[in-house]
Enzyme design. Structure first.
Site, PDB file in Angstrom:
ATOM      1  N   ASP A 253       0.235  -0.166   5.836  1.00 48.72           N
ATOM      2  CA  ASP A 253      -0.862  -1.199   5.707  1.00 48.72           C
ATOM      3  C   ASP A 253      -2.678  -0.308   5.907  1.00 48.72           C
ATOM      4  OD1 ASP A 253      -1.769  -3.575   3.311  1.00 48.72           O
ATOM      5  OD2 ASP A 253      -2.065  -4.850   4.914  1.00 48.72           O
TER       6      ASP A 253
ATOM      7  N   ASP B 207       0.802  -1.257   0.090  1.00 54.60           N
ATOM      8  CA  ASP B 207      -0.319   0.546  -0.307  1.00 54.60           C
ATOM      9  C   ASP B 207       0.691   1.288  -0.059  1.00 54.60           C
ATOM     10  OD1 ASP B 207      -1.915  -1.695  -0.095  1.00 54.60           O
ATOM     11  OD2 ASP B 207      -2.673  -1.150   1.821  1.00 54.60           O
TER      12      ASP B 207
ATOM     13  N   LYS C 273      -6.033  -0.049   5.856  1.00 54.66           N
ATOM     14  CA  LYS C 273      -7.694  -1.292   6.226  1.00 54.66           C
ATOM     15  C   LYS C 273      -8.060  -0.610   6.779  1.00 54.66           C
ATOM     16  CE  LYS C 273      -4.767  -5.448   5.194  1.00 54.66           C
ATOM     17  NZ  LYS C 273      -4.731  -5.631   4.311  1.00 54.66           N
TER      18      LYS C 273
END
Length: 339
Positions: A252, A239, A254
């Site tokens: 990352d 990411d 989420k």
């Protein structure tokens, strides 16, 4: 005459009682049994009292038990044998120990941030025979996680129906994609920004959720960029690689409808981050080394996101777990001779 009247009075009292004169004109009555009363025989008269004296004492004693921890341990030893203390379970280690950080690499980027240029955005080569990190984790999911995931899926199908559940998962996937596209716009310079995305209203809550995290993000090195671990033969799409509070991290992003305030509640996400860190450190497209990670869980209602920072020690721990999952995946694959 008087004595006769007194005697006749006493005779009317219970026969078992005796009387005695204690003083002139007074009578004392005794309750003692008459000497000639017959004694009843008892059924316990033939019991060997000496033999059972210890049992009687223990029963009538006020103490609940005369045993002590030492006597109980001795008694157990006679019945079951000596206690054998089991050794602690050995921690399983991967057969191939591959370092997370490439210490032999001379890839240390000393270029100032202002002169570094645009963040990397390498395209992922799908179908190249190299499995992705997400595919490996999905194929090696632990039984307990698989159980809860399947139970959740069945409950959702019972609630929404098969078609409704498929629409729900598609909606979640679409929201995640829009969220990442919006992040690209925020993190990339305008000249390399992604093509115009749909209205940000669908992800407005998520963007509001991460505002307090974005304030600490800087020196962005990569966004939505492919990474490949050349020696271990796996790949993935990271990411973001950027500094968080001055520490270079694999980040990352989420989304979640439920709070995930602990790193443990993110399930396999830490393994995914560790796998990306190891890949970056062994991918010639990246001229630096990363030792830390960050998982940011954003919420649709705009409540503050939970950032889970992973230290270098924690990343090393999850890297070992990732190597075990990768090893398990490889062992399940058919060999070339059986294909």
């Amino acid at each position: 005459m008087k004595f006769g009247q007194l005697f006749s009075r006493v005779k009317r009292i219970e026969p078992a009682r005796l009387f005695s004169l204690t003083a002139p004109g007074s009578v004392s009555v005794s309750t003692a049994c008459p000497a000639n009363g017959r004694k009843k025989s008892s059924q316990y008269s033939s019991v060997n009292t000496e033999k059972y004296s210890s049992l009687v004492k223990s029963v009538v004693s006020l103490r609940t038990s005369c045993q002590t921890p030492a006597s109980l341990e001795e008694e157990d030893g006679h019945i079951y044998g000596p206690v054998v203390k089991s050794k602690p379970a050995r921690k399983r280690l991967p057969k191939t120990q591959f370092p997370l950080v490439n210490r032999n690499s001379d890839r240390i980027d000393l270029t100032p941030e202002a002169e570094r240029g645009s963040p990397a955005r390498f395209a992922l080569q799908r179908g190249a025979g190299t499995p992705s990190v997400t595919h490996i984790l999905r194929q090696t999911i632990p039984p307990d996680q698989a159980f809860y995931l399947e139970r959740w899926r069945k409950n959702m199908i019972a609630l929404l129906g098969e078609d409704g559940f498929n629409d729900y998962t598609l909606h979640i996937f679409r929201q995640g994609k829009l969220f990442h596209s919006a992040l690209e716009t925020l993190l990339l310079p305008e000249k390399v920004s992604a093509e115009p995305t749909e209205s940000s209203e669908a992800v407005e809550g998520y963007l509001e959720s991460i505002q307090h995290v974005l304030r600490h993000i800087g020196d962005v090195r990569a966004v939505e960029s492919a990474v490949r671990h050349q020696p271990l033969l796996y790949q993935g799409l990271v990411d973001c690689v950027a500094q968080f509070r001055g520490k270079l991290c694999v980040i990352d992003w989420k989304t979640s409808e439920k709070p995930k305030p602990s790193l443990r509640s993110t399930f396999d996400n830490p393994l995914q981050v560790a796998a990306y860190i190891g890949a970056i450190n062994n991918d010639d497209n990246y001229k630096y080394q990363v030792e830390r990670g960050l998982i940011v869980v954003a919420y649709k209602d705009g409540s503050p996101a939970h950032p889970h920072f992973m230290t270098s020690e924690l990343c090393q721990e999850y890297w070992t777990k990732w190597l075990l999952r990768l090893e398990e995946f490889v062992e399940r694959q058919p060999t070339a001779s059986t294909q």
